[in-house]
Each structure stands twice: as C-alpha cells, then as structure tokens.
Design a protein around this motif. Structure first.
Motif, mmCIF file in Angstrom:
data_model
loop_
_atom_site.group_PDB
_atom_site.id
_atom_site.type_symbol
_atom_site.label_atom_id
_atom_site.label_comp_id
_atom_site.label_asym_id
_atom_site.label_seq_id
_atom_site.Cartn_x
_atom_site.Cartn_y
_atom_site.Cartn_z
ATOM 1 N N GLY A 91 87.011 52.766 60.971
ATOM 2 C CA GLY A 91 88.072 51.913 61.473
ATOM 3 C C GLY A 91 87.506 51.338 62.322
ATOM 4 N N ILE A 92 86.782 51.936 63.456
ATOM 5 C CA ILE A 92 86.213 51.271 64.731
ATOM 6 C C ILE A 92 85.471 50.442 64.065
ATOM 7 C CG2 ILE A 92 84.696 51.490 66.503
ATOM 8 C CD1 ILE A 92 86.372 54.186 67.124
ATOM 9 N N GLY A 93 84.337 50.592 63.251
ATOM 10 C CA GLY A 93 83.330 49.916 62.546
ATOM 11 C C GLY A 93 83.808 48.535 61.899
ATOM 12 N N ALA A 94 84.713 48.589 61.261
ATOM 13 C CA ALA A 94 85.572 47.679 60.556
ATOM 14 C C ALA A 94 86.126 46.626 61.448
ATOM 15 C CB ALA A 94 86.493 48.074 59.433
ATOM 16 N N GLY A 95 86.611 47.356 62.483
ATOM 17 C CA GLY A 95 87.301 46.511 63.678
ATOM 18 C C GLY A 95 86.340 45.541 64.453
ATOM 19 N N LEU A 96 85.174 46.277 64.658
ATOM 20 C CA LEU A 96 84.001 45.559 65.443
ATOM 21 C C LEU A 96 83.661 44.411 64.513
ATOM 22 C CD1 LEU A 96 82.445 48.434 67.234
ATOM 23 C CD2 LEU A 96 83.653 46.759 68.409
ATOM 24 N N LEU A 97 83.264 44.745 63.217
ATOM 25 C CA LEU A 97 82.810 43.852 62.198
ATOM 26 C C LEU A 97 83.636 42.522 61.954
ATOM 27 C CD1 LEU A 97 80.299 43.256 60.333
ATOM 28 C CD2 LEU A 97 81.684 44.497 58.622
#
Length: 161
Positions: free
Chosen positions: A17-23
C-alpha cells in the motif's frame, strides 16, 4: 509458522500500500500547472444588498408520468418517471401556469419514445437517456422558449406486467 504467516501478510500488505501510494502520487509540478477556475458570475440582489450567484432554478413537475409499453396489442410493462426542469431564475410561476401544455407535449414525446422501443431492454444507457432528454428539452423549449435550459429525469422505473 502459524503465528508468523498472518504478521507477514499484514506487513506485505502495508508495504504494498505504501509503495503503490508513492508510485501513484500526483506530480507536484503538474498540479501547479493546472489553470485557475473561472469565477462564478455574480448578480447583485437589490433587496438585501448581498451578492448572489445567478443560478438556474429547478422546478419539479407535480405528478409522475406513466407510459404503457405495448407489445403484441397488450400492455407488457409500464414505465413511471419524474421530470424536473432547469429554468432561468424567476420562471417557476410561468412553468406551473403552462404545466398542462408541458405535460401534454412530454407525454407525446414519451409515447413516441416507447413506440420506437426506447424503453425496451437496457433503456437506461447513456445514449438512450440522452436521446430522450434531448427530445424532452426540444418539446419544453417549444412551449417555454429558451427559459428552460435542461430537462432532468429524476426517477425512472419499469414494471413488467
């Protein structure tokens, strides 16, 4: 192993979730390049000295419209719909004084729409509803002129008999 697996799945989910949010975060430069919105046109209200936006008036017609769908010389279903009009400010009384004529012309448009199969199948598709709204708007403007700016179908239902 049983206790570690749920914790591992939670950590993987949080990390994803954090990775998708940053991406997928919007680019700050693109946000700054967006144009400003145009201001709303303000009309002066002489009664109380306040500025009020020149907004259209929405007028709900009193009763629903009931349209029979005839198939093989018998009523196969009924369509019930409610209509509201978007009009220039101050036209409410004029719309209600001409409501019998508006209802008559709307019923004719709705019957014609039903007779060409407009209420069969998936009758609520965007194209089908757009065609119906356009025909109703043309009819309303034939009675009221350009004081009516749009026709809103607020409720619609078909009941098979």
């Amino acid at each position: 192993m049983r206790k570690i697996l749920p914790i591992l799945l939670i950590l993987i989910g949080i990390g994803g979730g954090i990775g998708a949010g940053l991406l997928l975060r919007p680019d700050p430069a693109a946000k700054a390049a967006l144009p400003e919105c145009a201001p709303v046109e303000i009309a002066r209200d002489d009664h109380d000295g306040h500025d009020t936006p020149d907004l259209p008036e929405y007028i709900k017609l009193n009763n629903q419209f009931v349209i029979p769908i005839v198939d093989h010389d018998r009523v196969a279903s009924m369509v019930v719909l409610s209509i509201s009009l978007e009009a220039n400010p101050g036209k409410r009384e004029e719309v209600f004084s001409r409501e019998p004529k508006l209802r008559d012309i709307f019923l004719q448009v709705l019957f014609d729409h039903a007779n060409v199969g407009g209420f069969r199948g998936t009758f609520t598709t965007a194209g089908n509803m757009g065609t119906l709204r356009g025909a109703l708007l043309d009819a309303a403007q034939g009675v009221m002129g350009h004081d009516v700016t749009d026709v809103l179908i607020t409720d619609i239902a078909r009941q098979d008999v």
